[in-house]
Design a protein around this motif. Structure first.
Motif, mmCIF file in Angstrom:
data_model
loop_
_atom_site.group_PDB
_atom_site.id
_atom_site.type_symbol
_atom_site.label_atom_id
_atom_site.label_comp_id
_atom_site.label_asym_id
_atom_site.label_seq_id
_atom_site.Cartn_x
_atom_site.Cartn_y
_atom_site.Cartn_z
ATOM 1 N N UNK A 7 39.305 36.771 18.886
ATOM 2 C CA UNK A 7 39.174 38.111 19.435
ATOM 3 C C UNK A 7 38.146 38.044 20.549
ATOM 4 N N UNK A 8 38.459 38.632 21.687
ATOM 5 C CA UNK A 8 37.523 38.582 22.810
ATOM 6 C C UNK A 8 36.301 39.447 22.499
ATOM 7 N N UNK A 9 35.133 38.884 22.770
ATOM 8 C CA UNK A 9 33.889 39.628 22.599
ATOM 9 C C UNK A 9 33.545 40.276 23.941
ATOM 10 N N UNK A 10 33.715 41.589 24.007
ATOM 11 C CA UNK A 10 33.550 42.297 25.284
ATOM 12 C C UNK A 10 32.205 43.005 25.377
ATOM 13 N N UNK A 11 31.337 42.746 24.404
ATOM 14 C CA UNK A 11 30.078 43.511 24.328
ATOM 15 C C UNK A 11 29.168 43.248 25.523
ATOM 16 N N UNK A 12 29.322 42.082 26.149
ATOM 17 C CA UNK A 12 28.406 41.765 27.251
ATOM 18 C C UNK A 12 29.026 41.991 28.627
ATOM 19 N N UNK A 13 30.276 42.484 28.654
ATOM 20 C CA UNK A 13 30.952 42.671 29.948
ATOM 21 C C UNK A 13 30.231 43.723 30.781
ATOM 22 N N UNK A 14 30.050 43.436 32.057
ATOM 23 C CA UNK A 14 29.326 44.345 32.949
ATOM 24 C C UNK A 14 30.246 45.085 33.919
ATOM 25 N N UNK A 15 31.551 44.801 33.841
ATOM 26 C CA UNK A 15 32.508 45.544 34.672
ATOM 27 C C UNK A 15 33.895 45.422 34.057
ATOM 28 N N UNK A 16 34.775 46.312 34.484
ATOM 29 C CA UNK A 16 36.165 46.258 34.048
ATOM 30 C C UNK A 16 36.816 44.972 34.549
ATOM 31 N N UNK A 17 36.476 44.583 35.790
ATOM 32 C CA UNK A 17 37.050 43.374 36.381
ATOM 33 C C UNK A 17 36.726 42.147 35.521
ATOM 34 N N UNK A 18 35.520 42.131 34.965
ATOM 35 C CA UNK A 18 35.127 41.009 34.103
ATOM 36 C C UNK A 18 36.036 40.955 32.862
ATOM 37 N N UNK A 19 36.331 42.128 32.317
ATOM 38 C CA UNK A 19 37.194 42.188 31.137
ATOM 39 C C UNK A 19 38.603 41.729 31.482
ATOM 40 N N UNK A 20 39.105 42.169 32.631
ATOM 41 C CA UNK A 20 40.449 41.762 33.058
ATOM 42 C C UNK A 20 40.495 40.236 33.212
ATOM 43 N N UNK A 21 39.428 39.651 33.756
ATOM 44 C CA UNK A 21 39.385 38.197 33.936
ATOM 45 C C UNK A 21 39.388 37.486 32.577
ATOM 46 N N UNK A 22 38.670 38.044 31.598
ATOM 47 C CA UNK A 22 38.648 37.438 30.257
ATOM 48 C C UNK A 22 40.041 37.487 29.627
ATOM 49 N N UNK A 23 40.725 38.606 29.815
ATOM 50 C CA UNK A 23 42.071 38.741 29.258
ATOM 51 C C UNK A 23 43.023 37.773 29.961
ATOM 52 N N UNK A 24 42.880 37.623 31.287
ATOM 53 C CA UNK A 24 43.745 36.707 32.042
ATOM 54 C C UNK A 24 43.612 35.296 31.487
ATOM 55 N N UNK A 25 42.363 34.893 31.201
ATOM 56 C CA UNK A 25 42.082 33.567 30.652
ATOM 57 C C UNK A 25 42.742 33.415 29.280
#
Ligand SMILES: [Zn+2]
Length: 576
Positions: free
Chosen positions: A106-124
Motif C-alpha cells: 500500500x502506498x504511504x502517502x503521508x509525506x507527499x507534498x503535492x498531488x503531482x508527487x502522489x500521481x508519480x508514486x502511483x505511476x511507479x
C-alpha cells in the motif's frame, strides 16, 4: 569494497601453506573474509577485533587483520571494511512479518507534498503491478501540499492525471482522516460509479461542474469502492499465494536494507506456518524467522505436537512458541491498569482475552514444550500474566528451560520487576515505543505513575531480567537503528528526553538487539554474537553507533547485510 582474490597458482600454494601455519594446522580457507574494520562481537570472550573469516554459513575465526589473513585463499571473497563497524546482524524481537509485506503493498502517502508527487508514486506502482491489480494507498492530506492543481474541485484534484498514469489498474487512495478516498477512472468503473449514480445515504460522490464524478468519495460513498475491492480479493488460491509471496519479497527487501537478519514473527496462523515452511525448503525466506503461533486452545491442543520445528531450511524457520494477548494499547485506553486512567477515571482498561483462557494455553505450552509469549501493556495485565506464568513455572519439570516472555511489558508495577527476574520471564520490549508514546503517556497515567511504571529498561536490566528489542512493525518502521537510538537517547522530536533514568548504554542496547533476542529464541548458541562456530549473520554500518556523538546515531546507514555468509544487501556506496 568487495573483491574476489585471484592469485596465481604458486602464490595460492604459498597462501595455503601460510594458512596452515598461521591459522593452526587445520585453518580452513575462508569463503568470505571481512577485514580492516572495527568488529564489535557482543561476545565477552573477545569483545573487539578487526576481521572475520567465514566458511560456509559459519564464522570460523575473529581476530586481527594479520590473524585473519591466514584464512584467505584463492577462492576467498575479501571485503575491505575501510575501518567501518561490523556487528552481529540485528534481530527484530517482535514484529509482524506478513503485516510488513502488506504495508509495503500500500502506498504511504503521508509525506507527499503535492498531488503531482502522489500521481508519480502511483505511476511507479502501476509499472510494477500485475494486470488489473488494485493499487492502494493511504494517508494523503491536501492541507500538507504546497499547492493544489488549478482544476481542483472542493480543494481536491480531479482523477484525470491519476487515470492517465494508471489506465488499466484501479487506484484507491484513502485520505489521512479516513473520512474520504480518491478513486481513478478504472476504480470508478469497477465500482459501477457513473454520472447517473446517486449519492448513497450518508455519502457524497463529488462531481465537477458538468456532473462527472471527480474521483473523490466522501464518507459512505467509499463503500461502493470497498465492495469492488472485496470482490477482487475473493480470488483463486494461486493468486492469493502469489500475493503472499510478493509480501514476503517486499518485507525481505525492507528488512535486509535495514540490517535485520532474523525476525521474531509475533502471531502467525498454522496455515501461514505451512506457507513459511514451503518457502524455507525452497530457500525463499529472505531472513530467518522465529515464529509464534496464534490459534484457539482447541487448535493448539491438536496441532502443537506436529508444528514444533527448529532450524528448517538451513536455520531459516523455527516454530516453538505461542502468542497470546491479554490487553490492548495505552493510547485508546485499552491497556489494563491497576488504577484508573488519569484522563478517564471511569475506566482502568480491561482484559481482551480471558485470563483463564490464557492459563489453559500456558498448560498446553508446558505440556508440549513451547515457549509462551503474551502481549501485556498495562501494569494489571503484566501482573495477571506473571500470576499465570508463576503457577506453571513453579511446577515446571526439573531441567525445563521455558524462557516465557511478556511482549511489550510496557507499564509494570515496580514490585513486579523482581518477579520477572525470579521467574526468568523475558521482557520483550520495543525501544522506539518509548519515544513514540512519550509525548502523551503522562496524560494517560499522570506524571508520577508514568515515571514509576513506564518503559523500565534500566530497572529490568539492573534486576537481571533479559530485555529484548524490536519495533512491532508495521506499527513502527522496522529500522533497528531508530529503535536503538530511542533506547540509548530517549530523545523526543521536540528535543526533550523522556524518562532519562531508564536509558541503556550503547553496548547494553546493542545486546538487546542481538544476543538477548537470540536468547529469547533459544538461539544464543547459533547467533547474536560474532563468535567462531556461530552463523555468519553480520551487519556493516556506515558509522560506529557505539562511539559517534549521540545525535549522529540515526544517520548511520547499513552498508552490508550478510546472512549465513552470503551478502544479501549491499548499499550503493559499498560498490567499488
Ligand atoms: Zn505486535
Amino acid at each position: 569494497m568487495i573483491r574476489s582474490r585471484s592469485i596465481r597458482a604458486p602464490l595460492a600454494l604459498l597462501a595455503a601453506l601460510a594458512s596452515a601455519c598461521a591459522g593452526g594446522s587445520d585453518a580452513p580457507v575462508a569463503d568470505l573474509v571481512l577485514t580492516n574494520g572495527k568488529v564489535v562481537t557482543v561476545d565477552d570472550a573477545r569483545p573487539e577485533a578487526e576481521a572475520i573469516a567465514v566458511a560456509g554459513d559459519r564464522i570460523v575465526a575473529v581476530g586481527t587483520v594479520a590473524e585473519i589473513e591466514a584464512y584467505i585463499g584463492e577462492s576467498t571473497t575479501v571485503i575491505d571494511l575501510g575501518g567501518k563497524l561490523a556487528i552481529p546482524g540485528f534481530i527484530e524481537g517482535h514484529g509482524h512479518f506478513m503485516g510488513l509485506g502488506r504495508a509495503k503493498m500500500i502506498l504511504d502517502l503521508t509525506r507527499a507534498r503535492s498531488w503531482e508527487e502522489i500521481v508519480a508514486m502511483v505511476a511507479e506502482a502501476a509499472k510494477a503491478a500485475g494486470p488489473g491489480e488494485w493499487i492502494l494507498g493511504r494517508g494523503w492530506h491536501q492541507e500538507k501540499w504546497d499547492h493544489v492543481p488549478a482544476d481542483a474541485v472542493d480543494g481536491v484534484p480531479v482523477h484525470r492525471s491519476l487515470s492517465a498514469v494508471s489506465p488499466n489498474n484501479p487506484v484507491y487512495l484513502m485520505h489521512a482522516s479516513g473520512h474520504a478516498a480518491f478513486a481513478n477512472a478504472k476504480a470508478l468503473e469497477l465500482a459501477g460509479i457513473t454520472r447517473a449514480t446517486r449519492d448513497p445515504a450518508g455519502g457524497t460522490i463529488v462531481r465537477d461542474a458538468r456532473g462527472e464524478p471527480t474521483g473523490l468519495l466522501r464518507e459512505k460513498a467509499q463503500g461502493l469502492v470497498d465492495a469492488a475491492i472485496a470482490e477482487a480479493e475473493s480470488r483463486s488460491t494461486e493468486e492469493a499465494t502469489a500475493q503472499m509471496r510478493r509480501m514476503v519479497e517486499l518485507a525481505g527487501e525492507d528488512l535486509l536494507s535495514k540490517g535485520v537478519t532474523s525476525f521474531h514473527d509475533a502471531g502467525t496462523s498454522f496455515a501461514t506456518v505451512d506457507f513459511y515452511e514451503r518457502l524455507a525448503q525452497e530457500g525463499a525466506l529472505p531472513v530467518r524467522l522465529y515464529v509464534m503461533v496464534r490459534a484457539s486452545n482447541d487448535e493448539l491442543a491438536e496441532k502443537l505436537p506436529r508444528y514444533r520445528k527448529i532450524g528448517v531450511g538451513g536455520g531459516y524457520l523455527t516454530v516453538r512458541s505461542i502468542k497470546r494477548q491479554i490487553d490492548g494499547a495505552l493510547g485508546p485506553h485499552g491497556a489494563w491498569l491497576l488504577e484508573p486512567y488519569a484522563d478517564l477515571p471511569t475506566t482502568s482498561g480491561l482484559a481482551l482475552e480471558p485470563p483463564e483462557d490464557i492459563a489453559r494455553t500456558a498448560e498446553l505450552a508446558m505440556q508440549h514444550g513451547y515457549q509462551l509469549n503474551t502481549h501485556a501493556i498495562g501494569d494489571r495485565a503484566n501482573r495477571e500474566v506473571l500470576d499465570i506464568y508463576e503457577r506453571l513455572l513453579r511446577s515446571a519439570p526439573k531441567g525445563a528451560d521455558p524462557r516465557w516472555r511478556i511482549e511489550h511489558a510496557q507499564h509494570v508495577d515496580p514490585a513486579d520487576v523482581a518477579r520477572f527476574a525470579e521467574l526468568g520471564v523475558i521482557a520483550s520490549m520495543q525501544g522506539i515505543h518509548a519515544t513514540s508514546d512519550g509525548p502523551w503517556v503522562a496524560k494517560r497515567l499522570g506524571e508520577e505513575r508514568a515515571r514509576k511504571t513506564s518503559y523500565l529498561w534500566r530497572a529490568f536490566t539492573d534486576a537481571g531480567v533479559v530485555v529484548t528489542n524490536g519495533t512491532d512493525v508495521p506499527v513502527e518502521d522496522v529500522d533497528p537503528i531508530a529503535s536503538y537510538y530511542a533506547t540509548v537517547s530517549r530523545r523526543l522530536n521536540d528535543g526533550s528526553v523522556f524518562l532519562p533514568e531508564q536509558r541503556l548504554s550503547r553496548l547494553e542496547a546493542l545486546k538487546t538487539y542481538t544476543i538477548n533476542n537470540a536468547y529469547a529464541a533459544f538461539e544464543e548458541e547459533e547467533k547474536g554474537s560474532l563468535t567462531p562456530g556461530k552463523l555468519a549473520d553480520i551487519v556493516v554500518l556506515s558509522k560506529d553507533i557505539l562511539t559517534v556523538p549521540e545525535e549522529e546515531i540515526p544517520t548511520a546507514r547499513v552498508i552490508y547485510t550478510i546472512i549465513g555468509g552470503k551478502v544479501k544487501y549491499r548499499a550503493e556506496e559499498a560498490e567499488p
